[in-house]
Every structure is written in structure tokens, then in C-alpha cells.
Write a protein that holds these residues in place. Structure first.
Motif, short mmCIF file in Angstrom:
data_model
loop_
_atom_site.label_atom_id
_atom_site.label_comp_id
_atom_site.label_asym_id
_atom_site.label_seq_id
_atom_site.Cartn_x
_atom_site.Cartn_y
_atom_site.Cartn_z
N ASN A 1 -3.29 -16.34 26.50
CA ASN A 1 -3.24 -17.29 25.39
C ASN A 1 -2.90 -16.59 24.07
N ARG A 2 -3.48 -15.41 23.86
CA ARG A 2 -3.20 -14.66 22.64
C ARG A 2 -1.73 -14.24 22.58
N LEU A 3 -1.21 -13.76 23.71
CA LEU A 3 0.19 -13.33 23.76
C LEU A 3 1.14 -14.50 23.57
N GLU A 4 0.81 -15.65 24.15
CA GLU A 4 1.66 -16.83 23.96
C GLU A 4 1.67 -17.27 22.50
N HIS A 5 0.51 -17.19 21.86
CA HIS A 5 0.44 -17.54 20.44
C HIS A 5 1.27 -16.57 19.60
N GLU A 6 1.17 -15.27 19.89
CA GLU A 6 1.96 -14.28 19.17
C GLU A 6 3.45 -14.50 19.39
N LYS A 7 3.83 -14.93 20.59
CA LYS A 7 5.23 -15.22 20.88
C LYS A 7 5.72 -16.39 20.03
N LYS A 8 4.91 -17.44 19.92
CA LYS A 8 5.29 -18.58 19.09
C LYS A 8 5.43 -18.17 17.64
N MET A 9 4.51 -17.34 17.16
CA MET A 9 4.58 -16.89 15.77
C MET A 9 5.82 -16.02 15.56
N ALA A 10 6.16 -15.19 16.53
CA ALA A 10 7.34 -14.33 16.41
C ALA A 10 8.62 -15.17 16.39
N VAL A 11 8.68 -16.21 17.22
CA VAL A 11 9.85 -17.09 17.23
C VAL A 11 10.01 -17.77 15.88
N THR A 12 8.91 -18.24 15.32
CA THR A 12 8.95 -18.88 14.01
C THR A 12 9.41 -17.90 12.94
N LYS A 13 8.88 -16.68 13.00
CA LYS A 13 9.26 -15.66 12.01
C LYS A 13 10.73 -15.30 12.13
N ILE A 14 11.24 -15.17 13.35
CA ILE A 14 12.65 -14.85 13.56
C ILE A 14 13.53 -15.99 13.03
N THR A 15 13.13 -17.22 13.27
CA THR A 15 13.90 -18.37 12.77
C THR A 15 13.94 -18.36 11.25
N ASN A 16 12.81 -18.08 10.62
CA ASN A 16 12.77 -18.02 9.15
C ASN A 16 13.65 -16.88 8.63
N LEU A 17 13.62 -15.73 9.30
CA LEU A 17 14.45 -14.60 8.88
C LEU A 17 15.94 -14.92 9.04
N GLU A 18 16.31 -15.58 10.13
CA GLU A 18 17.71 -15.95 10.33
C GLU A 18 18.18 -16.92 9.25
N ASN A 19 17.32 -17.88 8.90
CA ASN A 19 17.68 -18.82 7.83
C ASN A 19 17.83 -18.10 6.49
N ARG A 20 16.95 -17.16 6.21
CA ARG A 20 17.02 -16.40 4.96
C ARG A 20 18.29 -15.54 4.92
N ILE A 21 18.63 -14.91 6.05
CA ILE A 21 19.85 -14.11 6.12
C ILE A 21 21.07 -14.99 5.84
N GLU A 22 21.10 -16.18 6.41
CA GLU A 22 22.22 -17.10 6.19
C GLU A 22 22.29 -17.51 4.72
N ASP A 23 21.15 -17.78 4.09
CA ASP A 23 21.14 -18.13 2.67
C ASP A 23 21.68 -17.00 1.81
N VAL A 24 21.28 -15.77 2.12
CA VAL A 24 21.75 -14.62 1.34
C VAL A 24 23.25 -14.43 1.53
N ARG A 25 23.74 -14.62 2.75
CA ARG A 25 25.18 -14.51 2.99
C ARG A 25 25.96 -15.55 2.19
N LYS A 26 25.44 -16.77 2.15
CA LYS A 26 26.10 -17.83 1.38
C LYS A 26 26.11 -17.49 -0.11
N GLU A 27 25.00 -16.95 -0.59
CA GLU A 27 24.93 -16.57 -2.00
C GLU A 27 25.92 -15.44 -2.32
N ILE A 28 26.02 -14.46 -1.44
CA ILE A 28 26.98 -13.37 -1.64
C ILE A 28 28.40 -13.92 -1.64
#
Length: 93
Positions: A34-61
Motif C-alpha cells: 500500500n505504501r509503495l502504491e501510494h508513492e507511485k501515485k505521488m510520483a506520477v503526479t509529480k512527473i505530470t506537474n514537472l512535464e507541464n512546468r517544462i512545457e510552460d517554460v519552453r513556451k515562455e522561451i
């Protein structure tokens, strides 16, 4: 059902062939899973947020680069600013 304080919560492993050990092992493994599944969900959310931020920075550049390209095109085309018209002003005394 009378309450007995001298009775163990779990059955003894020697009398039931180690069922307490297996039960506790399964319980701990379930908690770990259960702990590992929760960490996996949190990691997926964090990766999604990072990808969105990378795309925003690219658009700004890209927007900043577009501004520089437009500025360079204006300089290369020798666009002269409009010369203000001279106005005749009379002053009465």
C-alpha cells in the motif's frame, strides 16, 4: 462473552503451525505494498506537474525568442520612426 485478560490476541505459532508469523508477514507485506502504491501515485503526479512546468517554460522561451526575432526584423528592414510635424504657434501679447 466474558473478557479474559490472560488470553493472547493472536494464536500461538507452536500450536497452529506458525500461522501468527504468516499472518504478520502478510500484514506487513500488505502495508508495504500500500505504501509503495501510494508513492507511485505521488510520483506520477509529480512527473505530470514537472512535464507541464517544462512545457510552460519552453513556451515562455519561444515567446521571448519571437520578440527578439521581430526586433531584429525591424532593425534589418530599416523602419524609420515617423518624424513629428512642426507646428507654427503664435503668441499674442
Amino acid at each position: 462473552m466474558p473478557y479474559k485478560s490472560n488470553r493472547a490476541v493472536y494464536s500461538r505459532p507452536s500450536t497452529y503451525g506458525g500461522s501468527k508469523d504468516n499472518y504478520m508477514k502478510a500484514f506487513l507485506l500488505t502495508n508495504e505494498l500500500n505504501r509503495l502504491e501510494h508513492e507511485k501515485k505521488m510520483a506520477v503526479t509529480k512527473i505530470t506537474n514537472l512535464e507541464n512546468r517544462i512545457e510552460d517554460v519552453r513556451k515562455e522561451i519561444e515567446a521571448i525568442n519571437a520578440l527578439f526575432r521581430d526586433a531584429n526584423n525591424m532593425i534589418q528592414n530599416d523602419i524609420e520612426p515617423a518624424i513629428p510635424k512642426k507646428r507654427h504657434v503664435t503668441i499674442e501679447y
